[in-house]
Design an enzyme around this catalytic site. Structure first.
Site, short mmCIF file in Angstrom:
data_model
loop_
_atom_site.label_atom_id
_atom_site.label_comp_id
_atom_site.label_asym_id
_atom_site.label_seq_id
_atom_site.Cartn_x
_atom_site.Cartn_y
_atom_site.Cartn_z
N SER A 15 33.26 -55.80 34.24
CA SER A 15 33.61 -54.75 33.28
C SER A 15 34.29 -55.36 32.03
O SER A 15 35.07 -56.30 32.14
CB SER A 15 34.56 -53.77 33.94
OG SER A 15 35.10 -52.92 32.96
N THR A 62 34.48 -45.46 37.60
CA THR A 62 33.09 -45.67 37.21
C THR A 62 32.17 -45.55 38.43
O THR A 62 32.62 -45.16 39.52
CB THR A 62 32.93 -47.01 36.44
OG1 THR A 62 31.61 -47.06 35.88
CG2 THR A 62 33.17 -48.23 37.32
N LYS A 66 32.37 -41.25 40.08
CA LYS A 66 32.80 -40.29 39.05
C LYS A 66 32.77 -38.84 39.55
O LYS A 66 33.51 -38.00 39.04
CB LYS A 66 31.92 -40.41 37.80
CG LYS A 66 32.19 -41.66 36.99
CD LYS A 66 31.36 -41.64 35.71
CE LYS A 66 31.52 -42.92 34.93
NZ LYS A 66 30.76 -42.92 33.67
N ASP A 102 33.69 -39.55 28.67
CA ASP A 102 32.32 -39.91 28.26
C ASP A 102 31.82 -38.92 27.22
O ASP A 102 31.04 -39.27 26.33
CB ASP A 102 31.37 -39.90 29.47
CG ASP A 102 31.52 -41.14 30.35
OD1 ASP A 102 32.02 -42.16 29.83
OD2 ASP A 102 31.16 -41.08 31.54
N GLY A 129 25.57 -38.46 35.88
CA GLY A 129 26.84 -38.15 35.22
C GLY A 129 26.80 -38.35 33.71
O GLY A 129 27.29 -37.51 32.95
#
Ligand code: NAP
Length: 285
Positions: A15, A62, A66, A102, A129
């Protein structure tokens, strides 16, 4: 003592969120540190309880948690509930509150790339998602139509039904449905992992189905230029990768945890440097 923030998911090894947030904290001389923790399937309940017990300030969530994480939180804000997914949690006096940033990532992408959706046709690939966050955001811009194309047709139908059956049209993932849907479309969005490293040679859409009037937004940021974006560029369409979305969601999380305005440009620069230097990996936000 530094306040702890973190990312939980599986996998999280590559990440870029820790670099993005820690650079911002260091530069602003803020007393926070951001780490990432790989939570193996079956351990989410314990992980969330543990984070609450040690009184973290908050965390990101993540893939693949989620949706599942919602069951372990004390409150979920209205937008996250509507989207059905949480990617940011704030620990407020030992109460875990879930948000979906998001949505702000998508909004940031539209704003920074001058994408105007009023009365336009949009095609979204995927119904997970990220697609749900995108459809939610797009609908607030009064588009004419949002076509949701998904491998599992049932899921596309579900999203269309849930969000706005008058504007949203579900389609199965076939060449014919893609061709038909793209005829009058202004924006094409890839909200699937197809094209992400290490599968960067794949694209759900061939070059022959694209046209120069399209704007193509691929939510993937690794690689920065996916196969789909290369095709779009080759035929002269406008292209947008997933970096603005990644930084947009991260900046919104930063503000929720700290109350401080995030240094967006610095965060974006850090992400780009990290992605360019670390090269070959499969990563999540
Ligand atoms: P998700 O909830 O797991 O949904 C994945 C979607 O992709 C589903 O609709 C799935 O279809 C479809 N899909 C998966 N593999 C496929 C394949 N081989 N062929 C066709 N369709 C396929 O994942 P997500 O959270 O929505 O994330 C989707 C993508 O968005 C990922 O690449 C992720 O990295 C990216 N993303 C980027 C950001 C950012 O900040 N830039 C933020 C969030 C997500 P089925 O329903 O048939 O399984």
């Amino acid at each position: 003592m530094k306040k702890l923030l973190c990312l939980i998911g599986h996998p999280v090894k590559h990440s870029v969120s820790p670099s993005m947030h820690n650079k911002a904290f260091e530069t602003l001389k803020m007393n926070y540190v951001y780490l990432s923790f790989d939570v193996y399937p079956g351990n989410l309940d314990d992980a969330v309880k543990g984070l609450k017990a040690i009184d973290v300030r908050g965390f990101n969530v993540t893939i693949p948690y989620k949706e599942e994480v919602i069951g372990y939180l004390d409150h979920v804000d209205l937008i996250a509930r509507r989207v059905g997914a949480v990617n940011t949690v704030v620990n407020s006096s030992n109460s875990l509150i879930g948000y979906n940033t998001d949505v702000e990532g998508v909004e940031t992408t539209l704003r920074l790339n001058s994408i105007k959706l009023y009365d336009e046709e949009i095609v979204v690939l995927g119904a997970g998602g990220a697609a749900r966050a995108a459809v939610f955001t797009f609908l607030s811009h009064s588009p004419r139509r949002v076509t949701i194309i998904n491998r599992t047709f049932e899921k596309a139908k579900e999203v269309a039904r849930e969000f706005n059956p008058e504007i949203c049209r579900p389609e199965p993932l076939t060449r014919k449905s893609i061709q038909e849907s793209l005829k009058n479309a202004y924006l094409l969005v890839n909200a699937t992992p197809v094209g992400m490293k290490p599968g960067e040679d794949a694209s759900l859409i061939g070059k022959d189905l694209l046209n120069p009037d399209l704007t193509v937004f691929d939510m993937i940021y690794n690689p920065l230029k996916t196969k789909l974006l290369s095709y779009a560029e080759e035929i002269g369409a406008k292209t947008v990768n997933g970096v603005d979305m990644l930084v947009g969601q991260g900046a919104a999380s930063f503000k929720l945890w700290t109350g401080v305005n995030p240094p967006f440009k610095l965060m974006r620069k850090t992400v780009l440097e990290e992605l360019k230097t670390s090269g070959q990996f499969e990563g999540e936000s």
